[in-house]
Design a protein around this motif. Structure first.
Motif, mmCIF file in Angstrom:
data_model
loop_
_atom_site.group_PDB
_atom_site.id
_atom_site.type_symbol
_atom_site.label_atom_id
_atom_site.label_comp_id
_atom_site.label_asym_id
_atom_site.label_seq_id
_atom_site.Cartn_x
_atom_site.Cartn_y
_atom_site.Cartn_z
ATOM 1 N N THR A 177 0.840 -1.205 0.000
ATOM 2 C CA THR A 177 0.000 0.000 0.000
ATOM 3 C C THR A 177 0.875 1.256 0.000
ATOM 4 N N ILE A 178 1.997 1.205 0.720
ATOM 5 C CA ILE A 178 2.912 2.349 0.752
ATOM 6 C C ILE A 178 3.636 2.475 -0.585
ATOM 7 N N ALA A 179 4.052 1.334 -1.145
ATOM 8 C CA ALA A 179 4.705 1.364 -2.458
ATOM 9 C C ALA A 179 3.766 1.960 -3.506
ATOM 10 N N TRP A 180 2.499 1.553 -3.450
ATOM 11 C CA TRP A 180 1.521 2.103 -4.396
ATOM 12 C C TRP A 180 1.360 3.604 -4.165
ATOM 13 N N GLY A 181 1.287 4.015 -2.895
ATOM 14 C CA GLY A 181 1.098 5.418 -2.568
ATOM 15 C C GLY A 181 2.217 6.311 -3.071
ATOM 16 N N PHE A 182 3.428 5.781 -3.114
ATOM 17 C CA PHE A 182 4.544 6.568 -3.634
ATOM 18 C C PHE A 182 4.616 6.530 -5.155
ATOM 19 N N SER A 183 3.999 5.525 -5.747
ATOM 20 C CA SER A 183 4.102 5.385 -7.200
ATOM 21 C C SER A 183 3.003 6.124 -7.952
ATOM 22 N N THR A 184 1.912 6.451 -7.261
ATOM 23 C CA THR A 184 0.796 7.116 -7.934
ATOM 24 C C THR A 184 -0.029 7.896 -6.930
ATOM 25 N N THR A 185 -0.949 8.714 -7.421
ATOM 26 C CA THR A 185 -1.891 9.396 -6.538
ATOM 27 C C THR A 185 -3.302 8.972 -6.914
ATOM 28 N N GLY A 186 -4.212 9.100 -5.951
ATOM 29 C CA GLY A 186 -5.585 8.671 -6.181
ATOM 30 C C GLY A 186 -6.040 7.784 -5.037
ATOM 31 N N ALA A 187 -6.936 6.852 -5.342
ATOM 32 C CA ALA A 187 -7.462 5.934 -4.339
ATOM 33 C C ALA A 187 -7.553 4.538 -4.945
ATOM 34 N N CYS A 188 -7.266 3.531 -4.126
ATOM 35 C CA CYS A 188 -7.304 2.148 -4.614
ATOM 36 C C CYS A 188 -7.680 1.198 -3.480
ATOM 37 N N ARG A 189 -8.673 0.345 -3.756
ATOM 38 C CA ARG A 189 -8.992 -0.711 -2.792
ATOM 39 C C ARG A 189 -7.826 -1.693 -2.736
ATOM 40 N N TRP A 190 -7.578 -2.256 -1.566
ATOM 41 C CA TRP A 190 -6.472 -3.204 -1.425
ATOM 42 C C TRP A 190 -6.660 -4.407 -2.337
ATOM 43 N N SER A 191 -7.896 -4.795 -2.570
ATOM 44 C CA SER A 191 -8.167 -5.959 -3.419
ATOM 45 C C SER A 191 -7.795 -5.703 -4.880
ATOM 46 N N SER A 192 -7.593 -4.429 -5.237
ATOM 47 C CA SER A 192 -7.255 -4.072 -6.622
ATOM 48 C C SER A 192 -5.841 -3.519 -6.774
ATOM 49 N N LEU A 193 -5.048 -3.587 -5.725
ATOM 50 C CA LEU A 193 -3.695 -3.024 -5.800
ATOM 51 C C LEU A 193 -2.883 -3.713 -6.893
ATOM 52 N N PRO A 194 -2.252 -2.934 -7.777
ATOM 53 C CA PRO A 194 -1.454 -3.525 -8.850
ATOM 54 C C PRO A 194 -0.004 -3.786 -8.440
ATOM 55 N N ILE A 195 0.259 -3.744 -7.139
ATOM 56 C CA ILE A 195 1.620 -3.914 -6.609
ATOM 57 C C ILE A 195 1.766 -5.324 -6.028
ATOM 58 N N PRO A 196 2.865 -6.024 -6.321
ATOM 59 C CA PRO A 196 3.071 -7.357 -5.735
ATOM 60 C C PRO A 196 3.154 -7.297 -4.207
#
Length: 203
Positions: free
Chosen positions: A59-78
């Protein structure tokens, strides 16, 4: 910059959407947020910390890679360390991460529920609240030399008269410096101004 009461009101609003807890890191700089708040269970917080998950959290990796909102079930990060599975085992079954702001002052916030996914309307409201918290807590980039000197005297425990003598100014001039720094940091008291100056790494 927002008052502490405004921040607390925003956090209460967020808490109503996240019965399993939340983490809000405002203005992350030099790998640490200037202000952070979290309401996850003590058991999960200790488990997360003991396993060093902050450096591996998708979730932190995603937060640094993009802005917006994302459900954990849809996170595109391994998630090779199965952090989200561990979170679910601790009651954080459904989650949402919101990210906003420039990369050098990013705000990342995560929210959890145990019963269901966050709805689109909830995501919109949470995102708006996080955005307002980010905007309203934007810290000043600097203090004047005189303001820093006054706060350092307070931090060292000097009384007004002693601090004024140390700085070679009158006591009324010293008090004026404290008033100016409180106004600059939107603080009600000198103690609060000192705390904010430390949080914002201005001293």
């Amino acid at each position: 910059m927002s008052s502490r009461a405004d921040i607390n009101a925003g956090l209460r609003k967020l808490g109503k959407h996240a019965p399993a807890g939340y983490f809000v890191g405002l203005h992350i700089r030099f790998a640490a947020p200037l202000m952070q708040f979290q309401t996850y269970s003590e058991k999960w917080s200790e488990f997360y910390s003991q396993n060093g998950y902050a450096l591996r959290d998708p979730t932190i990796a995603w937060g640094f890679s993009t802005t917006g909102a994302c459900r954990w079930s849809s996170l595109p990060i391994p998630d090779p360390f199965n952090i989200l599975k561990d979170a679910a085992d601790h009651g954080l079954t459904y989650g949402l991460t919101v990210s906003c702001g420039p990369i050098n002052s990013r705000t990342i916030a995560s929210f959890a529920r145990s019963d269901r996914e966050f709805t689109d309307d909830e995501i919109d409201e949470i995102s708006a609240t996080v955005g307002r918290l980010h905007d309203s807590t934007e810290p000043p980039t600097s203090l004047t030399k005189a303001q820093k000197e006054a706060l350092r005297c307070v931090a060292e425990g000097d009384r007004h008269a002693a601090a004024a003598a140390k700085l070679g100014i009158t006591e009324s001039a010293f008090k004026a410096r404290l008033i100016s720094v409180r106004e600059r940091l939107k603080a009600r008291t000198t103690a609060e101004a000192l705390q904010r100056a430390k949080e914002y790494r201005l001293l």
